[in-house]
Motif scaffolding. Structure first.
Motif, PDB file in Angstrom:
ATOM      1  N   PHE A 221      36.455  35.694  48.807  1.00  0.00           N
ATOM      2  CA  PHE A 221      35.417  36.792  49.133  1.00  0.00           C
ATOM      3  C   PHE A 221      33.807  36.133  49.194  1.00  0.00           C
ATOM      4  O   PHE A 221      33.112  36.938  49.880  1.00  0.00           O
ATOM      5  CB  PHE A 221      35.060  37.561  47.523  1.00  0.00           C
ATOM      6  CG  PHE A 221      36.419  38.117  47.057  1.00  0.00           C
ATOM      7  CD1 PHE A 221      37.435  38.885  47.960  1.00  0.00           C
ATOM      8  CD2 PHE A 221      36.719  38.321  45.900  1.00  0.00           C
ATOM      9  CE1 PHE A 221      38.580  39.414  47.487  1.00  0.00           C
ATOM     10  CE2 PHE A 221      37.934  38.877  45.385  1.00  0.00           C
ATOM     11  CZ  PHE A 221      38.672  39.522  46.223  1.00  0.00           C
ATOM     12  N   SER A 222      33.880  34.905  49.158  1.00  0.00           N
ATOM     13  CA  SER A 222      32.623  34.376  49.627  1.00  0.00           C
ATOM     14  C   SER A 222      32.524  34.115  51.054  1.00  0.00           C
ATOM     15  O   SER A 222      31.436  33.653  51.477  1.00  0.00           O
ATOM     16  CB  SER A 222      32.553  33.041  48.868  1.00  0.00           C
ATOM     17  OG  SER A 222      33.390  32.117  49.259  1.00  0.00           O
TER      18      SER A 222
ATOM     19  N   ASN B  95      37.940  34.526  44.725  1.00  0.00           N
ATOM     20  CA  ASN B  95      36.598  34.258  44.850  1.00  0.00           C
ATOM     21  C   ASN B  95      36.035  33.389  45.953  1.00  0.00           C
ATOM     22  O   ASN B  95      35.093  33.754  46.907  1.00  0.00           O
ATOM     23  CB  ASN B  95      36.123  33.821  43.455  1.00  0.00           C
ATOM     24  CG  ASN B  95      36.040  34.696  42.338  1.00  0.00           C
ATOM     25  OD1 ASN B  95      35.925  35.917  42.575  1.00  0.00           O
ATOM     26  ND2 ASN B  95      36.020  34.180  41.278  1.00  0.00           N
TER      27      ASN B  95
ATOM     28  N   ILE C 145      42.213  33.882  40.078  1.00  0.00           N
ATOM     29  CA  ILE C 145      40.582  34.213  39.990  1.00  0.00           C
ATOM     30  C   ILE C 145      39.843  33.256  41.053  1.00  0.00           C
ATOM     31  O   ILE C 145      39.201  33.694  41.785  1.00  0.00           O
ATOM     32  CB  ILE C 145      40.013  33.823  38.741  1.00  0.00           C
ATOM     33  CG1 ILE C 145      40.883  34.670  37.518  1.00  0.00           C
ATOM     34  CG2 ILE C 145      38.846  33.973  38.470  1.00  0.00           C
ATOM     35  CD1 ILE C 145      40.600  34.256  36.136  1.00  0.00           C
ATOM     36  N   THR C 146      40.152  31.710  40.979  1.00  0.00           N
ATOM     37  CA  THR C 146      39.078  30.915  41.913  1.00  0.00           C
ATOM     38  C   THR C 146      39.509  31.151  43.184  1.00  0.00           C
ATOM     39  O   THR C 146      38.511  31.512  44.094  1.00  0.00           O
ATOM     40  CB  THR C 146      39.069  29.635  41.696  1.00  0.00           C
ATOM     41  OG1 THR C 146      39.263  29.276  40.281  1.00  0.00           O
ATOM     42  CG2 THR C 146      38.411  28.609  42.249  1.00  0.00           C
TER      43      THR C 146
ATOM     44  N   THR D 160      46.969  39.312  42.405  1.00  0.00           N
ATOM     45  CA  THR D 160      46.445  38.896  41.159  1.00  0.00           C
ATOM     46  C   THR D 160      47.262  39.224  39.921  1.00  0.00           C
ATOM     47  O   THR D 160      47.175  38.457  39.109  1.00  0.00           O
ATOM     48  CB  THR D 160      45.221  39.586  40.964  1.00  0.00           C
ATOM     49  OG1 THR D 160      45.257  40.897  41.085  1.00  0.00           O
ATOM     50  CG2 THR D 160      44.135  39.227  42.158  1.00  0.00           C
TER      51      THR D 160
END
Length: 551
Positions: A155-156, A152, A148-149, A128
């Motif tokens: 992580f989903s 995420n 960022i995206t 990051t």
């Protein structure tokens, strides 16, 4: 034999010891076991009995019973050290109040060692903070997507994307600390795990829920495959001693053992991105994440002119003669059982008829398979050179990276056959990467790979005349690969037009105008999709050959 000691069975032990099925010493006001484990004892606090009865009833009802209270406690385990003092709260009258529950202790994985968790934190921070910034050359908006995206999405629930992120971050850190063995192991282990999950996901099928993550994982696999090449210790690799082939495979793949090894993993991984895009375009076309990533690339504006007016047009000189020789060799091989003479400087069959013939001659006949092969070969060369001409104008925008992703499968086959023309085109592609020499995963790539490709022309594989014949087509690539910019140069490190052969910034303005008229990269893919050019099939998992770094 002495008589057995008599045993007095007691029924007056504390309730907690009974629940745990251990002997209670019945010491008041707290038994020894409760003191040892730091838990309340019903000898001292009779009000605990109600709680113990509720816990016993819940255990008997089973874990899925709706009557199980939310405050069930495992009596076999002691309370955390910090909670013992707060177990009993005295009431206003001095009588102990009901047991006060401490806040739940956060769950900590018992399978992942602490050192591994710290390594993953280190890799995620690296990604990051730094690595995500190295994936974009044009649109700053895509930096936020990678930063960022993409995490995420991982992580989903996308394990293959999470492992790919960690693998690329480990490789980036490894470029800074090349002797760190932990990073070497991590970069290989996480990429192997990512490929396994990626392959499993592809086997199950692409749908609207996983198309985005599969596309992004394929892109990270391509980055990893490219960057891994940086860590190869030698410019010329010896088959069977660290290369991707051995001596036996050399015979079957027409590869000279002991010579430079072409990084086919580059093409496989970048072709994988193209295949994923084609197979899942119905889902990707409505994804704001993917469309921004795709549109951040410069749109392909290919000119299929074959004349000398294009910069790399010289790479197509003598193509008709080569295709005629290919046709003749195919016919000769199908009608004779003897050996076929080799074309000078190519190492490949050459038929020499009394009257020269070309594939376009009226009296020239060959099988449909041969005709298709000749047509696909011509198209492969024309397309590859057209991509080079386009990328040569705006290399600082990452345009050269479109080459391994967009060339045809037939061109990759020609490379596997070690065709001199295909190799000369490859050398020019690697030279284009000099424009991105400051990027960590491309640093030194132009010099290493161009010198490697040119070494093949100097080897015995092609014969004595190959180097002299093909040097005019390799000279520019060698000059660029060996170019060293002066210290403190201006214009963002651009190679001077008189050396490169084009002014990047003038060409960029011209191409930007054309892109505004014809649309971005997404529009380009839409047109291909409408024409039916994209093959709607599940892509294969790219070959990953880990390269161990310095010991």
């Amino acid at each position: 034999m002495p008589p057995r000691r008599s045993h007095k069975k007691s029924r007056s032990g504390c309730r907690r010891c009974k629940a745990r099925k251990i002997k209670c010493d019945e010491v008041h006001p707290r038994c020894g076991n409760c003191v040892k484990h730091g838990v309340p004892c019903d000898f001292e606090h009779p009000e605990v009995l109600a709680e113990l009865h509720a816990a016993a009833a819940a255990a008997a009802a089973g874990p899925e019973s709706p009557s199980t209270p939310a405050t069930t406690v495992n009596f076999a385990s002691p309370l955390p050290q910090h909670s013992r003092a707060a177990s009993v709260i005295p009431g206003p009258s001095g009588v102990a109040a009901p047991l006060c529950r401490p806040p739940p202790t956060p769950a900590v994985s018992q399978t992942t060692p602490p050192g591994q968790r710290l390594l993953e934190l280190r890799l995620m921070h690296q990604y990051t903070a730094m690595t995500c910034k190295t994936f974009t050359f044009t649109a700053p908006v895509t930096e936020d997507i990678w930063k960022i995206t993409v995490p995420n999405l991982a992580f989903s629930g996308s394990q293959h994307l999470a492992d790919a992120i960690l693998a690329v971050a480990a490789l980036h850190l490894r470029s800074m600390v090349p002797n760190d063995k932990e990073l070497v192991r991590a970069s290989h282990a996480y990429m192997a795990a990512s490929l396994a999950e990626y392959s499993s996901a592809l086997t199950k099928g692409i749908n609207h829920t996983n198309a985005e993550s599969l596309f992004l994982t394929s892109a990270l696999i391509a980055f990893q495959s490219t960057a891994t090449r940086v860590f190869m210790k030698d410019e010329v690799m010896v088959g069977g001693a660290g290369g991707d082939i051995d001596a036996e495979a050399s015979k079957h793949r027409n590869h000279p053992s002991g010579c430079y090894s072409i990084p086919f993993s580059w093409f496989h991984s970048f072709q994988g991105v193209k295949a994923i895009t084609a197979a899942s375009w119905q889902y990707l076309r409505v994804s704001p994440v993917v469309t921004q990533v795709i549109n951040s690339q410069a749109a392909l504006q290919l000119d299929f002119s074959t004349g000398p007016e294009t910069f790399f047009g010289h790479l197509l000189e003598g193509l008709d003669e080569e295709l005629a020789a290919m046709s003749g060799a195919s016919n000769s091989t199908s009608t004779t059982s003897g050996t076929t003479p080799l074309a000078p400087g190519s190492g490949h069959p050459l038929h020499t008829p009394t009257t020269p013939a070309t594939p376009t001659s009226p009296d020239y006949q060959h099988s449909p398979a041969t005709a298709e092969r000749i047509a696909s070969t011509r198209q492969a060369y024309l397309h590859a050179v057209a991509v080079l001409n386009w990328a040569h104008k705006i290399p600082h925008k990452g345009a050269p990276l479109a080459f391994p992703a967009t060339v045809s499968r037939r061109y990759i086959e020609l490379l596997e056959e070690r065709r001199p023309r295909a190799l000369a085109i490859l050398a020019c592609f690697f030279a284009l990467l000099k424009s991105m020499d400051a990027v960590w995963w491309l640093q030194g790539m132009a010099r290493r790979e161009v010198l490697g490709v040119v070494s093949l022309f100097n080897s015995d594989f092609f014969g004595a005349d190959a180097y002299r014949t093909w040097w005019p087509h390799l000279e520019w690539a060698m000059r660029i690969a060996l170019y060293e910019p002066p210290p403190g140069g201006d214009r963002g490190g651009a190679i001077p037009p008189e050396i490169w052969g084009a002014d990047w910034y003038e060409e960029e303005r011209a191409l930007a105008e054309g892109q505004a008229r014809h649309g971005g990269y997404v529009r380009h893919i839409e047109l291909l999709s409408q024409m039916g050019s994209a093959v709607q099939s599940i892509p294969s998992v790219p070959e990953f050959v880990p390269v161990m770094g310095p010991p």
